[in-house]
Design a protein around this motif. Structure first.
Motif, mmCIF file in Angstrom:
data_model
loop_
_atom_site.group_PDB
_atom_site.id
_atom_site.type_symbol
_atom_site.label_atom_id
_atom_site.label_comp_id
_atom_site.label_asym_id
_atom_site.label_seq_id
_atom_site.Cartn_x
_atom_site.Cartn_y
_atom_site.Cartn_z
ATOM 1 N N GLN A 102 26.528 -15.938 60.003
ATOM 2 C CA GLN A 102 27.537 -16.466 59.089
ATOM 3 C C GLN A 102 28.951 -16.002 59.418
ATOM 4 O O GLN A 102 29.920 -16.647 59.011
ATOM 5 C CB GLN A 102 27.181 -16.071 57.651
ATOM 6 N N ALA A 129 29.104 -21.769 56.817
ATOM 7 C CA ALA A 129 29.200 -22.119 55.393
ATOM 8 C C ALA A 129 29.815 -23.498 55.178
ATOM 9 O O ALA A 129 29.663 -24.080 54.095
ATOM 10 C CB ALA A 129 30.022 -21.065 54.654
ATOM 11 N N SER A 157 23.460 -27.653 60.127
ATOM 12 C CA SER A 157 23.039 -26.305 60.524
ATOM 13 C C SER A 157 21.833 -26.359 61.454
ATOM 14 O O SER A 157 21.749 -25.609 62.434
ATOM 15 C CB SER A 157 22.705 -25.476 59.280
#
Length: 277
Positions: A108, A153, A160
């Motif tokens: 992330q 994010a 993703s």
């Protein structure tokens, strides 16, 4: 480098068995999650491993790549017995494998481009400029070159997973493992994911192992389907063979029937005994 390969295994078309699982047993807390599994995957195949939740699909993948040590039996990659090679040799073998995780499993704190570049920086001595070109090529293959500078994010679930594919193929692996690649995706994005799996198999000539309980996806992408039930292989065949099977366990799973030999309840202790002690 890995040890000298064992005797090669070949299918009827002359392709090498790049994965072999032999009498594999894996136990967690006294429960046999895998109970004597035998299977082979041949070079260039797309094989789907299917079965109900908790049947051992993901556990099998982890045993194949050496993340779990089985209680009995074993597995081979590219003819090398996982139990007989050193950790360094296993690390070398793993460079020939890509894994697409169910959630994408992106870091992330890194951009999309940095996520894909990570393996190239860890395992090659390429210049940053060359790595940057490779990253953009891999993103183009999954249709996400414009996402290069985004943070995880900022991505949708489908994006993703596609970035996860780009990272998995960054080192041009021989085998790609997909863990539930269409779970949580809408029908259109699931179709995109299926097309990517088939396209990579054709264009990069990778061997693909897909773990899923999505039958639409399984029938679309697979050369062969293997079904696990109660830790054992209960079916192994082409899409047509699985569609036409009369085996009641496979039939219930393929048709999504609530009643059949696969029970809703799996309690070991009878209900009244559990309630009353």
């Amino acid at each position: 480098m890995a040890t000298a390969p064992e005797a090669r295994q070949w299918d009827r078309n002359g392709n090498e068995a790049v994965i072999e699982v032999r009498d594999l047993v894996k136990i967690f807390q006294g429960r046999k999650v895998l109970d004597g599994v035998n299977l082979k995957v041949y070079r260039g195949e797309t094989v789907t491993i299917m079965g109900g939740s908790g049947c051992g699909k993901t556990t099998l993948l982890r045993c194949i790549v050496g993340a779990y040590k089985p209680e009995a039996g074993g597995s081979s990659l590219f003819g090398n017995d996982i139990a007989k090679i050193t950790p360094d040799e296993l690390s070398e073998l793993r460079k020939r494998i890509g894994v697409v995780f169910q959630t994408g499993a992106l870091f992330q704190s890194m951009t999309v481009g940095e996520n894909i570049a990570l393996l190239l920086r860890e395992h090659t001595e390429l210049d940053d400029a060359i790595i940057d070109i490779i990253v953009k090529m891999k993103l183009e293959m999954v249709g996400l070159r414009d996402a290069y500078g985004l943070m995880p994010a900022q991505l949708s679930g489908g994006m993703s997973k596609r970035v996860g594919i780009a990272r998995a193929i960054s080192l041009d692996p021989d085998i790609v493992f997909y863990d539930e690649p269409t779970t949580g995706l809408d029908p259109i994005m699931a179709g995109v994911m299926n097309q990517l799996i088939m396209g990579l198999a054709d264009n990069m000539r990778v061997t693909s192992v897909v773990v899923t309980h999505d039958m639409n996806s399984a029938f679309k992408v697979s050369d062969r389907l293997i079904m696990l039930h109660e830790g054992k292989v209960v079916a192994d065949g082409t899409a047509d063979e699985i569609r036409l099977t009369r085996d009641p366990i496979v039939r219930q799973f393929v048709d999504g029937l609530p009643d059949g030999p696969i029970p809703l309840r799996r309690s070991r202790v009878p209900y009244i005994e559990d309630i009353l002690g």
